[in-house]
Design a protein around this motif. Structure first.
Motif, mmCIF file in Angstrom:
data_model
loop_
_atom_site.group_PDB
_atom_site.id
_atom_site.type_symbol
_atom_site.label_atom_id
_atom_site.label_comp_id
_atom_site.label_asym_id
_atom_site.label_seq_id
_atom_site.Cartn_x
_atom_site.Cartn_y
_atom_site.Cartn_z
ATOM 1 N N GLY A 167 0.774 -1.233 0.000
ATOM 2 C CA GLY A 167 0.000 0.000 0.000
ATOM 3 C C GLY A 167 0.805 1.282 0.000
ATOM 4 N N GLU A 168 2.128 1.202 0.001
ATOM 5 C CA GLU A 168 2.952 2.401 0.078
ATOM 6 C C GLU A 168 3.244 3.034 -1.274
ATOM 7 N N GLY A 169 2.990 2.341 -2.342
ATOM 8 C CA GLY A 169 3.251 2.897 -3.663
ATOM 9 C C GLY A 169 4.662 2.621 -4.135
ATOM 10 N N LEU A 170 4.926 3.078 -5.327
ATOM 11 C CA LEU A 170 6.197 2.847 -6.010
ATOM 12 C C LEU A 170 6.903 4.180 -6.135
ATOM 13 N N ASN A 171 8.122 4.290 -5.587
ATOM 14 C CA ASN A 171 8.793 5.594 -5.632
ATOM 15 C C ASN A 171 9.604 5.812 -6.899
ATOM 16 N N VAL A 172 10.061 4.747 -7.544
ATOM 17 C CA VAL A 172 10.819 4.878 -8.790
ATOM 18 C C VAL A 172 10.454 3.717 -9.703
ATOM 19 N N LEU A 173 10.293 4.015 -10.968
ATOM 20 C CA LEU A 173 10.049 2.979 -11.968
ATOM 21 C C LEU A 173 11.180 3.024 -12.983
ATOM 22 N N VAL A 174 11.978 1.966 -13.017
ATOM 23 C CA VAL A 174 13.008 1.827 -14.036
ATOM 24 C C VAL A 174 12.406 0.924 -15.100
ATOM 25 N N ASN A 175 12.114 1.505 -16.216
ATOM 26 C CA ASN A 175 11.365 0.843 -17.271
ATOM 27 C C ASN A 175 12.307 0.649 -18.452
ATOM 28 N N ASN A 176 12.934 -0.509 -18.538
ATOM 29 C CA ASN A 176 13.975 -0.738 -19.514
ATOM 30 C C ASN A 176 13.573 -1.853 -20.477
ATOM 31 N N ALA A 177 13.338 -1.488 -21.698
ATOM 32 C CA ALA A 177 13.079 -2.471 -22.753
ATOM 33 C C ALA A 177 13.715 -1.920 -24.014
ATOM 34 N N GLY A 178 14.333 -2.757 -24.774
ATOM 35 C CA GLY A 178 14.934 -2.257 -25.993
ATOM 36 C C GLY A 178 15.368 -3.356 -26.931
ATOM 37 N N ILE A 179 15.235 -3.070 -28.203
ATOM 38 C CA ILE A 179 15.726 -3.976 -29.245
ATOM 39 C C ILE A 179 16.321 -3.138 -30.366
ATOM 40 N N ALA A 180 17.090 -3.775 -31.185
ATOM 41 C CA ALA A 180 17.631 -3.137 -32.389
ATOM 42 C C ALA A 180 17.781 -4.211 -33.456
ATOM 43 N N HIS A 181 17.532 -3.827 -34.664
ATOM 44 C CA HIS A 181 17.770 -4.716 -35.801
ATOM 45 C C HIS A 181 19.022 -4.204 -36.504
ATOM 46 N N TRP A 182 20.042 -5.021 -36.572
ATOM 47 C CA TRP A 182 21.342 -4.583 -37.075
ATOM 48 C C TRP A 182 21.554 -4.978 -38.534
ATOM 49 N N GLN A 183 20.647 -4.610 -39.384
ATOM 50 C CA GLN A 183 20.829 -4.828 -40.815
ATOM 51 C C GLN A 183 21.399 -3.559 -41.444
#
Length: 95
Positions: A25-41
């Protein structure tokens, strides 16, 4: 909690439930939202599908995840406005 595909938006309610069950019930103080892709053509080989895949994973998904977890960030900013990054981002004048 492990998502096999962060682009599976139907799994987000389960993420919200899991996160909420760990916050007491205290909540979230920081959100580290890391998602990533790359197409190396090479330039000649990049397709519309590659670009849309990168855009969704690198830009849309982090925003959608932040959106579903926003209520937890908001709880924390009301719970303790003196600590954490959330208090700076979610202060009344910034929202």
């Amino acid at each position: 909690m492990c998502l096999s595909d962060i682009r599976d938006y139907s799994s987000y309610p389960g993420v919200v439930e899991w996160v909420g069950s760990h916050l007491a019930g205290e909540g979230l103080n920081v959100l580290v939202n890391n998602a990533g892709i790359a197409h190396w053509q090479g330039f000649d080989d990049i397709t519309r599908e590659h670009m849309l895949d990168c855009l969704e994973t690198n830009a849309i998904v982090p925003l959608m995840m932040a959106k579903v977890l926003y209520s937890f960030l908001n709880i924390f900013s009301k719970y303790d406005q003196t600590r954490g990054l959330a208090s700076l981002i979610l202060s009344e004048e910034n929202v």
